[in-house]
Scaffold this active site. Structure first.
Site, PDB file in Angstrom:
ATOM      1  N   HIS A  27      -0.260 -23.413  25.944  1.00  0.00           N
ATOM      2  CA  HIS A  27      -1.733 -24.070  25.915  1.00  0.00           C
ATOM      3  C   HIS A  27      -1.571 -24.891  26.963  1.00  0.00           C
ATOM      4  O   HIS A  27      -0.777 -25.737  27.967  1.00  0.00           O
ATOM      5  CB  HIS A  27      -2.156 -24.613  24.788  1.00  0.00           C
TER       6      HIS A  27
ATOM      7  N   GLU B 295       4.582 -23.649  20.764  1.00  0.00           N
ATOM      8  CA  GLU B 295       2.928 -23.350  20.037  1.00  0.00           C
ATOM      9  C   GLU B 295       3.633 -23.161  18.542  1.00  0.00           C
ATOM     10  O   GLU B 295       4.503 -22.163  18.597  1.00  0.00           O
ATOM     11  CB  GLU B 295       2.087 -22.627  20.391  1.00  0.00           C
TER      12      GLU B 295
ATOM     13  N   SER C 241      -2.267 -18.860  21.037  1.00  0.00           N
ATOM     14  CA  SER C 241      -3.177 -18.618  21.132  1.00  0.00           C
ATOM     15  C   SER C 241      -3.841 -17.558  20.876  1.00  0.00           C
ATOM     16  O   SER C 241      -4.798 -16.829  20.838  1.00  0.00           O
ATOM     17  CB  SER C 241      -3.608 -20.230  21.631  1.00  0.00           C
TER      18      SER C 241
ATOM     19  N   LYS D  94     -10.090 -25.139  13.988  1.00  0.00           N
ATOM     20  CA  LYS D  94      -9.961 -23.953  13.520  1.00  0.00           C
ATOM     21  C   LYS D  94      -9.979 -23.356  12.422  1.00  0.00           C
ATOM     22  O   LYS D  94     -10.826 -23.163  11.629  1.00  0.00           O
ATOM     23  CB  LYS D  94      -8.287 -23.345  14.271  1.00  0.00           C
TER      24      LYS D  94
ATOM     25  N   ASP E  45       2.393 -27.578  18.938  1.00  0.00           N
ATOM     26  CA  ASP E  45       0.885 -27.616  18.720  1.00  0.00           C
ATOM     27  C   ASP E  45       0.466 -26.350  17.482  1.00  0.00           C
ATOM     28  O   ASP E  45       0.848 -25.360  18.178  1.00  0.00           O
ATOM     29  CB  ASP E  45       0.392 -27.461  19.818  1.00  0.00           C
TER      30      ASP E  45
ATOM     31  N   ASN F   4     -12.397 -18.714  15.829  1.00  0.00           N
ATOM     32  CA  ASN F   4     -11.250 -18.708  14.992  1.00  0.00           C
ATOM     33  C   ASN F   4     -11.384 -20.192  13.403  1.00  0.00           C
ATOM     34  O   ASN F   4     -10.381 -20.912  12.897  1.00  0.00           O
ATOM     35  CB  ASN F   4     -10.784 -20.371  15.984  1.00  0.00           C
TER      36      ASN F   4
ATOM     37  N   HIS G 118      -3.668 -23.084  16.199  1.00  0.00           N
ATOM     38  CA  HIS G 118      -3.474 -21.900  14.980  1.00  0.00           C
ATOM     39  C   HIS G 118      -3.185 -21.961  13.979  1.00  0.00           C
ATOM     40  O   HIS G 118      -3.258 -21.084  13.516  1.00  0.00           O
ATOM     41  CB  HIS G 118      -3.759 -20.868  16.420  1.00  0.00           C
TER      42      HIS G 118
END
Length: 383
Positions: free
Chosen positions: A131, A173, A177, A236, A202, A46, A205
């Site tokens: 997630h 998110e 992910s 990440k 969130d 990541n 990523h």
């Protein structure tokens, strides 16, 4: 015998090709990984910008540990500086640091709805592909949990319209992910405003890799309307560890009173906070790395298309290939390892049943030859 269920469940996992194992990594960069003295091309990292290979040079050294909770003596100048910098960049009133993104996500949701009387009149609306940390937080809170179909704004709107809850929290998110696609933030913000709800994003990523200056999925909204709660993680693209929760001063003050993870965990290391701040400042001007990452993503998509490899719709560094069967996915990953390519076979319960996949992650450190080699051998591995 007591605890016989342990062996029963392990055997079941083995039979279903779902047993998980750890591999000792001897050395790893964003481009390569060494396991059992063999070097592989690393397409499972990541570290999207390849910053993990770059040393952080600080003029002064700081203590390795903070020695106590942030509410005892663990909150030090280095942590405060990191929080203030992120608040200034985004325009939030306050922030608080956590040692992991999982802890940040789950504990914020639990703490927000810790009052049972208020929680009885509250509802959490979560994307079905959120997630595990977000789902766990909601399941262990006192509020009702309502799921909506992935990125389906009509379904979310319907759920919101039917809800009689006074306190509504929408959670998504920024970049998903396991699928690599992005959330429709503009529509989410509009729905939240229309239904007098809060929005929590969130952006684990997205932060570092997306946005003109790497501030992530929400960078375009900084001068407009930001999510009420933003969680960014440093493990990440920042190639560090830990996380930060940003929001209004009143919200963060509330978290300081009721967030049990924050209250009872040793605070982030001052050394880690200093290194993370230096790295984030570097990311702000890392246009060349973001350009290289985007070029690598475009090349991979072009090559897989020419090889007739079905890749999920994604314009981010996460490029999944869904094979469905867990055993087939493991076999494909093993075939790729034989060709010097390290990939992760993602299986249930991380993803839904019959959606096991090869999760390919591209970085700015990969060369065109690396990606060409990967595409070439994917063909044989997934047959």
């Amino acid at each position: 015998m007591p605890f016989d269920f342990i062996n029963t469940h392990l055997q079941a996992r083995q039979q279903d090709a779902l047993l998980r194992k750890r591999h000792v990594v001897q050395h790893a960069t964003a481009r390569t990984i060494t396991v059992n003295n063999k070097i592989y091309l690393n397409f499972a990292s990541n570290d999207y910008l390849g910053f993990g290979d770059v040393a952080v040079n600080l003029n002064d050294s700081h203590a390795l540990g903070s020695h106590s909770s942030a509410l005892v003596t663990g909150y030090q100048a280095q942590q405060k500086a990191l929080e203030q910098y992120l608040c200034e960049q985004f325009g939030y009133g306050a922030a608080m640091l956590f040692n992991s993104g999982f802890s940040a996500n789950s504990s914020v949701i639990k703490a927000l709805f810790q009052d049972k009387a208020a929680a009885q009149n509250s509802a959490i609306f979560q994307d079905k592909l959120n997630h595990a940390s977000l789902i766990d937080g909601a399941m262990h809170s006192n509020a009702a949990l309502v799921r909506f179909n992935h990125n389906d704004m009509n379904h979310l709107r319907s759920r919101l319209e039917k809800s009689k809850a006074q306190n509504k929290l929408i959670i998504s998110e920024g970049v998903f992910s396991m699928d690599g696609d992005t959330a429709p933030l503009k529509e989410l913000l509009a729905l939240a405003k229309q239904h007098n709800a809060w929005l929590m994003i969130d952006d684990a990523h997205g932060f570092g890799a997306l946005g003109i200056t790497g501030l992530g999925s929400c960078e375009a909204f900084i001068t407009k309307t930001l999510p009420d709660i933003l969680v960014i993680t440093f493990g990440k693209a920042v190639a560090s560890s830990g996380a930060c929760v940003l929001g209004s001063k009143q919200f963060i003050d509330y978290m300081l009173q009721f967030n049990r993870d924050y209250t009872y965990s040793t605070a982030m290391s001052p050394l880690m906070a200093s290194h993370t701040l230096a790295r984030i400042k570097s990311i702000k001007t890392a246009d060349d790395k973001r350009d290289k990452l985007n070029a690598n993503i475009a090349l991979f998509k072009q090559l897989t298309k020419s090889h007739n490899i079905a890749v999920m719709e994604s314009n981010t560094a996460i490029q999944p290939i869904v094979l469905g069967c867990a055993e087939q996915t493991l076999q494909a990953a093993d075939k790729l390892k034989q060709q010097g390519i390290w990939l992760t076979a993602i299986r249930p319960p991380t993803v839904a049943h019959n959606t096991s996949r090869l999760r390919i992650t591209l970085t700015a450190a990969h060369t065109e030859q690396d990606i060409t080699h990967l595409a070439k051998h994917l063909v044989g591995a997934i047959v």
